[in-house]
Design an enzyme around this catalytic site. Sequence first.
Site, mmCIF file in Angstrom:
data_model
loop_
_atom_site.group_PDB
_atom_site.id
_atom_site.type_symbol
_atom_site.label_atom_id
_atom_site.label_comp_id
_atom_site.label_asym_id
_atom_site.label_seq_id
_atom_site.Cartn_x
_atom_site.Cartn_y
_atom_site.Cartn_z
ATOM 1 N N CYS A 159 -4.713 -17.693 1.503
ATOM 2 C CA CYS A 159 -3.857 -17.095 0.477
ATOM 3 C C CYS A 159 -4.325 -17.535 -0.921
ATOM 4 C CB CYS A 159 -2.400 -17.425 0.769
ATOM 5 S SG CYS A 159 -1.290 -16.172 0.108
ATOM 6 N N HIS A 194 -1.729 -15.695 6.214
ATOM 7 C CA HIS A 194 -1.531 -17.081 6.672
ATOM 8 C C HIS A 194 -1.770 -17.188 8.175
ATOM 9 C CE1 HIS A 194 0.195 -18.925 3.016
ATOM 10 N NE2 HIS A 194 0.577 -17.684 2.751
ATOM 11 N N GLU A 203 -2.267 -19.722 9.916
ATOM 12 C CA GLU A 203 -1.685 -20.935 10.529
ATOM 13 C C GLU A 203 -0.372 -20.651 11.262
ATOM 14 O OE1 GLU A 203 -1.853 -20.260 7.311
ATOM 15 O OE2 GLU A 203 -0.231 -21.143 6.114
#
Length: 538
Positions: A383, A509, A511
Amino acid sequence: METKFIFVTGGVLSSLGKGICAASLGRLLKSRGFSVTIQKFDPYINIDPGTMNPFQHGEVFVTDDGGETDLDLGHYERFIDENLSKYNNFTSGQIYKNVIDNERKGLFLGETIQVIPHVTDEIKNCVKRTLQNKKVDMLITEIGGTVGDIESLPFLEAIRQFKKDVGKENVLYIHVTYVPYLKTSEELKTKPTQHSVKELRSIGIQPDIIVCRSEIKLKEDLKSKISLFCDIEKEAIIDAVDVNHIYQVPLNLYEEGFDSIVMYKLNLKYRPIDLRDWHELVNKINNLNGYVKIAIVGKYINLKDSYISIIEALNHAGYFWGKFINIKWINSEQLEIDSNCSKELSDIDGLLIPGGFGIRGIEGKVNAIKYVRENNIPFLGICLGMQCAVIEFARNVLNLSDANSSEFDKNTKNAVIDLLYDQKQIDKLGGTMRLGSYPCTLKKGTKAFSAYMKTSINERHRHRYELNNVYREIIENAGMIISGVYQEKNLAEIVEINNHNWFIGVQFHPEFKSRPERPHPLFREFINAAIRYSQNKD
Ligand code: GLN
């Protein structure tokens, strides 16, 4: 089967690991073949944590449907391996807002609106709202905060009433407490637990199970004592002793008979458990060999919870390759002077720049990226990290010395990162970013494609700014490839550098979608590249 409602409250102090306990129970029940979901109630007045400072609240977790939620939802997803929704997290603010909106619509027909019954009714509605999305056998609800806090009271009153509404055979209360260990006298103390249960009972809730978080194992006589004072069978006092890593918790709780007692108390027929996958995972974690050093350069590094999903995703990739991840935390402001980078970064095997907001520390991030780009050190930018990679490339490769994001310099002539038209129209901060899951199409033959091994992916977003398409051509001509695009709006989602060991920036994102048993492909390949880099160094 009829849905069973399991409520998890916390006593004595916060940060006890209530979320991990709820998540672990979810995993155990799922491993017995029950369908499970987990929701969280947070007692603060913010509508969601989206506008809160990460220093105060830790990471904002993002769901597929664009909810900005408490970080515990990340633990839930990682443990039960299910994608959750924004209806899995409610705050007091959201609940009061719903009540007040309904009052303004005139839906209460002239009644006086009160905490009981109107707010408590809305809390109970929110418990059930999660099930509208997906009906499950077991709904686990974690009540944030600590019993005894003023702001938790309406939630506790609502879950007390819940028993009458759905039948006592369908409800279970679990209280997670702390049993402190006094080093000088070498003993565990049960008094805080007794007091906390007393407090809960004064509200009208008798816990069915107590989970005792402790530094050392509880002896039988201590369990007997808690059992006597709190009116709970000894078998329902569950010991949750400190562990080296959170993924050990479900196995320990299983050994303590946690899920068996839950089934017994809910009058459920015995079902065998299959924990083979989880044992395999824990086995891998306990047998890691060697490490790679990954630098995380950010500005919220003093509160590690701000990056919890990133830490977990790195660990998952480490488990996959059998390596420890040694994280070197670097405050981005420390790297604002270019020459600091070689001092701080010369010993690393990979650099990760996570998401973030605001100008503070940006120049340090740009310097760090320049260093790893020029020195062929693996890089993953997430990001804001991707945006900084584009800024760095524009400044140092395209020679656009004033290249910037309009987030940091409104007047720059080279806004390589800029707001899209629809974001420019927005005047409110809360819940207005580009949020949630969007599809992305990958270009074959790129590093991104060889990580995912497919052309069509979906990833979660939380940002306002985008790569400015005006610069796309010159960026690509200079060797930074756009390897992933959101086709509907023609947005660049992934950038990578061709003649580099491994250099990828993503606007989303990744993650949030990594799971302990299934690391995210980008994290997996980033760590793979870092391992190769570290081996070549020796
Ligand atoms: N501040 C940037 C934006 O709004 C990046 C956001 C992020 O990293 N989550 O686009």
